[in-house]
Write an enzyme that holds these catalytic residues in place. Structure first.
Site, PDB file in Angstrom:
ATOM      1  N   ARG A  61       9.552  22.124 -28.136  1.00  0.00           N
ATOM      2  CA  ARG A  61       9.903  23.148 -27.136  1.00  0.00           C
ATOM      3  C   ARG A  61      10.892  22.596 -26.112  1.00  0.00           C
ATOM      4  NH1 ARG A  61       5.271  26.225 -23.771  1.00  0.00           N
ATOM      5  NH2 ARG A  61       5.212  24.219 -22.700  1.00  0.00           N
ATOM      6  N   HIS A  72      29.624  23.083 -12.255  1.00  0.00           N
ATOM      7  CA  HIS A  72      30.048  22.697 -13.610  1.00  0.00           C
ATOM      8  C   HIS A  72      29.083  21.719 -14.300  1.00  0.00           C
ATOM      9  CE1 HIS A  72      32.574  22.056 -16.970  1.00  0.00           C
ATOM     10  NE2 HIS A  72      33.721  22.353 -16.389  1.00  0.00           N
ATOM     11  N   LYS A 110      11.873  26.691 -20.758  1.00  0.00           N
ATOM     12  CA  LYS A 110      11.034  26.138 -19.682  1.00  0.00           C
ATOM     13  C   LYS A 110      11.966  25.342 -18.772  1.00  0.00           C
ATOM     14  CE  LYS A 110       6.520  23.963 -19.059  1.00  0.00           C
ATOM     15  NZ  LYS A 110       5.926  24.930 -18.151  1.00  0.00           N
ATOM     16  N   GLU A 144       3.018  37.717 -18.395  1.00  0.00           N
ATOM     17  CA  GLU A 144       2.260  36.474 -18.281  1.00  0.00           C
ATOM     18  C   GLU A 144       1.982  36.261 -16.799  1.00  0.00           C
ATOM     19  OE1 GLU A 144       4.596  32.951 -19.178  1.00  0.00           O
ATOM     20  OE2 GLU A 144       6.438  33.924 -18.521  1.00  0.00           O
TER      21      GLU A 144
HETATM   22  N1  PMP Z   1       3.819  30.599 -18.697  1.00  0.00           N
HETATM   23  C1  PMP Z   1       4.458  29.875 -17.768  1.00  0.00           C
HETATM   24  C2  PMP Z   1       5.442  30.559 -16.889  1.00  0.00           C
HETATM   25  C3  PMP Z   1       4.197  28.508 -17.623  1.00  0.00           C
HETATM   26  O1  PMP Z   1       4.840  27.779 -16.702  1.00  0.00           O
HETATM   27  C4  PMP Z   1       3.253  27.895 -18.476  1.00  0.00           C
HETATM   28  C5  PMP Z   1       2.971  26.426 -18.383  1.00  0.00           C
HETATM   29  N2  PMP Z   1       2.454  26.049 -17.149  1.00  0.00           N
HETATM   30  C6  PMP Z   1       2.581  28.699 -19.418  1.00  0.00           C
HETATM   31  C7  PMP Z   1       2.905  30.039 -19.510  1.00  0.00           C
HETATM   32  C8  PMP Z   1       1.579  28.103 -20.352  1.00  0.00           C
HETATM   33  O2  PMP Z   1       2.244  27.315 -21.318  1.00  0.00           O
HETATM   34  P1  PMP Z   1       1.572  26.053 -21.997  1.00  0.00           P
HETATM   35  O3  PMP Z   1       0.328  26.524 -22.646  1.00  0.00           O
HETATM   36  O4  PMP Z   1       2.585  25.565 -22.959  1.00  0.00           O
HETATM   37  O5  PMP Z   1       1.290  25.076 -20.914  1.00  0.00           O
END
Ligand code: PMP
Length: 297
Positions: free
Chosen positions: A58, A109, A157, A190
């Site tokens: 990822r 940049h 991320k 989420e």
């Molecule tokens: N959504 C967001 C916005 C996050 O930052 C995270 C991780 N903290 C998650 C979902 C959960 O992802 P993971 O299970 O990969 O930690």
């Protein structure tokens, strides 16, 4: 793990393992100046790195989407994380991998930054109070929508977390620790740092990736665990009513693991009596898997 001299934890920066007090980056790093970069939060259990490959993959996907070339191979990054755990004598803890655009000029940049910066921190973490795993946690619905996919794809991320932070401030202002974020269409996405699941009449559902969310590694693990345990699970569009009217709601994330939601905007979820049976089954299932040795795939 920390000591008074500020030497611990030892932190890996661009090839060197440094005491915490010396682990510093330039004020010209675009990670700082513009939030230009990406990261991962990863857990170690019993000396094994949970879903190590998935996190590394990822990280590279995020980097690729922002045209950032990580100056190490995936195997090298894997080794760095293990080195950090070992150097700090951590078996159960949290790893933060950060890749910044690197040092550049004061302009935006990105390609005037010759070399990306890579940081690995291994430390301990406890996100929510332990008793909340039994009682469930109260959350709110954020007024601010999740940033649309065509503006900044939440699957990246990235180091730019202000959309989430502003929603988190809404939560804190309301006296809780998490906020449910909807997309611009009003569908459930989420939470600010966790994915969300809803259970109704034994059927489990979580918003699909198209809703515009970070595809959590814990989310994927829980989906697979549901399948393994024979629990019906669906990735689909969730409306707010699907969550507020659910029997159980729970959140997943690397730091949070699996945690029940007790109330939304002050309204109880289900009977409001804390963790429901499906959430408990999944949390136990998660522990059982870890007890056999955390999967590193
Ligand atoms: N959504 C967001 C916005 C996050 O930052 C995270 C991780 N903290 C998650 C979902 C959960 O992802 P993971 O299970 O990969 O930690």
């Amino acid at each position: 793990m920390r000591d008074t001299e500020g030497d611990r934890p030892l932190i890996w920066i661009d090839g060197a393992m440094l005491p915490r007090s010396q682990a510093k980056i330039s004020v010209f790093d675009h990670g700082l100046l513009y939030g230009d970069g990406c990261f991962e939060g990863i857990r170690a259990y019993g000396g094994r790195i949970f879903k190590c490959r998935s996190h590394i993959d990822r990280l590279y996907r995020s980097a690729d989407k922002i045209r950032l070339e990580i100056p190490y191979s995936k195997d090298e990054i894997d080794r760095v994380m293990r080195e950090c755990l070992k150097a700090n004598d951590i078996k159960d803890g949290y790893i933060r991998l950060v890749v910044t655009r690197g040092v550049g000029t004061l302009g935006l940049h990105p390609f005037r930054c010759p070399r990306p910066g890579v940081i690995c921190i291994a430390d301990s973490i406890s996100l929510y109070p332990p008793e909340m795993y039994e009682t469930g946690m109260p959350i709110i619905v954020a007024k601010r929508p999740r940033i649309p996919v065509d503006c900044l794809d939440p699957r990246i991320k990235s180091l730019n977390y202000l959309n989430n932070i502003l929603a988190k401030i809404e939560a804190i202002d309301a006296g809780v620790l998490e906020a449910l974020m909807l997309n611009k269409q009003g569908e459930v996405c989420e939470c600010t740092g966790d994915n969300v699941f809803a259970v109704k009449n034994g059927a489990i559902a979580t918003p699909d990736s198209e809703s515009g969310l970070l595809e959590g590694i814990t989310r994927r693990f829980v989906i697979d665990l549901c399948k393994k345990l024979g629990l019906p699970i669906e990735e689909r569009i969730l409306r707010l009513e699907d969550v507020t009217g659910a029997d159980e709601v729970f959140l997943t994330g690397t730091a949070a693991e699996i945690i029940a939601v007790k109330s939304i905007d002050g309204n109880p979820v289900g009977d409001g009596k804390g963790e429901g049976p499906i959430t408990r089954r999944l949390r136990e299932g998660f522990r059982e898997v870890l007890a056999q040795g955390a999967p590193e795939d």
